[in-house]
Scaffold this active site. Structure first.
Site, mmCIF file in Angstrom:
data_model
loop_
_atom_site.group_PDB
_atom_site.id
_atom_site.type_symbol
_atom_site.label_atom_id
_atom_site.label_comp_id
_atom_site.label_asym_id
_atom_site.label_seq_id
_atom_site.Cartn_x
_atom_site.Cartn_y
_atom_site.Cartn_z
ATOM 1 C CG ASN A 112 -4.942 -69.532 -3.976
ATOM 2 O OD1 ASN A 112 -5.601 -69.488 -5.296
ATOM 3 N ND2 ASN A 112 -4.291 -70.385 -3.925
ATOM 4 C CG ASP A 125 -1.067 -73.678 -3.575
ATOM 5 O OD1 ASP A 125 -0.852 -74.624 -4.484
ATOM 6 O OD2 ASP A 125 -1.498 -72.625 -3.943
ATOM 7 C CG ASP A 134 2.820 -67.485 2.290
ATOM 8 O OD1 ASP A 134 3.231 -68.202 3.320
ATOM 9 O OD2 ASP A 134 2.723 -68.178 1.202
ATOM 10 C CB ALA A 135 6.532 -64.819 -0.478
ATOM 11 N N GLY A 136 5.066 -67.882 -0.709
ATOM 12 C CA GLY A 136 5.171 -69.290 -1.029
ATOM 13 C C GLY A 136 4.040 -69.967 -2.154
ATOM 14 C CG HIS A 196 -4.616 -75.786 -3.194
ATOM 15 N ND1 HIS A 196 -3.948 -75.576 -4.345
ATOM 16 C CD2 HIS A 196 -4.490 -76.890 -2.876
ATOM 17 C CE1 HIS A 196 -3.376 -76.612 -4.870
ATOM 18 N NE2 HIS A 196 -3.591 -77.377 -3.864
ATOM 19 N NE ARG A 232 7.768 -65.987 -11.131
ATOM 20 C CZ ARG A 232 7.551 -66.114 -9.641
ATOM 21 N NH1 ARG A 232 6.467 -65.991 -9.422
ATOM 22 N NH2 ARG A 232 8.718 -66.261 -8.837
ATOM 23 C CB ILE A 265 3.974 -68.508 -8.908
ATOM 24 C CG1 ILE A 265 3.804 -70.192 -9.060
ATOM 25 C CG2 ILE A 265 4.641 -68.297 -7.458
ATOM 26 C CD1 ILE A 265 2.724 -70.864 -7.944
ATOM 27 C CG LEU A 266 0.147 -63.787 -7.971
ATOM 28 C CD1 LEU A 266 -1.019 -63.257 -6.872
ATOM 29 C CD2 LEU A 266 0.008 -62.502 -9.272
HETATM 30 C C1 GRF Z 1 -10.424 -74.320 -8.131
HETATM 31 O O1 GRF Z 1 -10.566 -75.650 -8.332
HETATM 32 C C2 GRF Z 1 -9.082 -73.740 -7.706
HETATM 33 O O2 GRF Z 1 -8.786 -74.514 -6.558
HETATM 34 C C3 GRF Z 1 -8.060 -74.170 -8.603
HETATM 35 O O3 GRF Z 1 -8.870 -74.023 -9.874
HETATM 36 C C4 GRF Z 1 -10.020 -74.082 -9.794
HETATM 37 C C5 GRF Z 1 -10.925 -73.048 -10.485
HETATM 38 O O4 GRF Z 1 -12.163 -73.545 -10.972
HETATM 39 N N1 GRF Z 1 -6.859 -73.473 -8.580
HETATM 40 P P1 GRF Z 1 -13.049 -72.351 -11.609
HETATM 41 O O5 GRF Z 1 -12.243 -71.893 -12.781
HETATM 42 O O6 GRF Z 1 -13.634 -71.279 -10.638
HETATM 43 O O7 GRF Z 1 -14.465 -73.253 -12.002
#
Ligand code: GRF
Length: 194
Positions: free
Chosen positions: A106, A144, A140-142, A108, A64, A91-92
Site C-alpha cells: 500500500n 496503515d 497488515d491487519a492494522g 500512503h 464488510r 480497510i480490508l
Molecule cells: C495516494 O496519495 C494514496 O496515498 C492515497 O490515495 C492517493 C491515490 O492517488 N491513499 P491516485 O488515485 O493514484 O492519484
C-alpha cells in the site's frame, strides 16, 4: 514476470504511472487486472490499456466481511504474485490481508506512523508541520501499520493547500510504487523479510 492486480478508489494517477512504465517490455511486470470499490475514474486507465477491470461495491454487501470475501474471490481468480493498493480507500478485512500478505502493498501520503487514515494530507496541513512524506508498506491487519518498505520526506510549502501538497507527495508515491514493484519482480526486494 511479476503479475500484479492493482486496487484503486480514485483518479488512479499512481496506477497510470505504473501502466506507462510497464509499456516497456523490458520491465518484468504485468498488470492482470484493476479493481475498485466503486466507480473509480482511474478504471479508465486500465480500459485504455485493455486491462480487465472489476468493481466490488461495498454498498451492495450487508457487511464488510462479505464484501471482502467477494473482493478476495475475484482477486484470487487472477492468481497474482502481488496485490498493490494504489489509492484504495477501504480497510480490508483480516481474512483478505491474511490471504495475500506479505504480497500485499500500500502507498500512503504521509510519513507513517504520522497521519494514518483516509485524510492524511488534510491532517498534515491542519497540524501545521513543515515536513511530511510518502510511505510504501506491506499491508497488515492494522490501518496503515504494516512493515515499511520505503519512505521519502516531502516539504510542506507556505501556501500549500490539500491539492498542491498531495500532488507533491504523489510524485514520490508513484516512483516508490514503481520501484518497489520492479524490485520485487527482479527479486531485489523480498516482501517476506521487510
Ligand atoms: C495516494 O496519495 C494514496 O496515498 C492515497 O490515495 C492517493 C491515490 O492517488 N491513499 P491516485 O488515485 O493514484 O492519484
Amino acid at each position: 514476470m511479476l503479475s500484479v492486480v492493482v486496487l484503486i478508489s480514485g483518479t488512479g494517477s499512481n496506477l497510470l504511472a505504473l501502466l506507462k512504465t510497464i509499456e516497456n517490455p523490458l520491465v518484468p511486470v504485468r498488470v492482470l487486472a484493476v479493481g475498485s470499490d466503486g466507480a473509480a475514474a482511474g478504471l479508465a486507465h486500465a480500459d485504455f490499456y485493455g486491462i480487465p477491470t472489476f468493481v466490488v461495491e461495498r454498498g451492495k454487501f450487508s457487511d464488510r466481511e462479505s464484501w471482502g470475501l467477494r473482493l478476495q474471490e475475484i482477486v484470487e481468480s487472477y492468481n497474482p504474485d502481488l496485490v498493490a493498493l494504489a489509492g484504495f480507500m477501504k480497510i480490508l478485512p483480516a481474512k483478505f490481508v491474511d490471504r495475500f500478505s506479505p504480497n500485499l502493498i500500500n502507498i500512503h501520503a504521509s510519513m507513517l506512523p504520522l497521519f494514518p487514515g483516509a485524510n492524511a494530507v488534510r491532517d498534515t496541513l491542519a497540524a501545521g508541520v513543515t515536513e511530511t512524506g510518502a510511505t510504501i508498506h506491506v499491508v497488515d491487519a492494522g490501518v496503515d501499520t504494516g512493515p515499511i518498505i520505503e519512505q521519502r520526506k516531502v516539504p510542506v510549502m507556505p501556501g500549500d493547500d490539500i491539492a498542491t501538497l498531495h500532488e507533491r507527495i504523489k510524485v514520490h508515491e508513484r516512483d516508490m510504487l514503481i520501484q518497489t514493484i520492479i524490485g520485487v519482480a527482479e527479486k531485489r526486494i523480498d516482501l517476506a523479510s521487510i
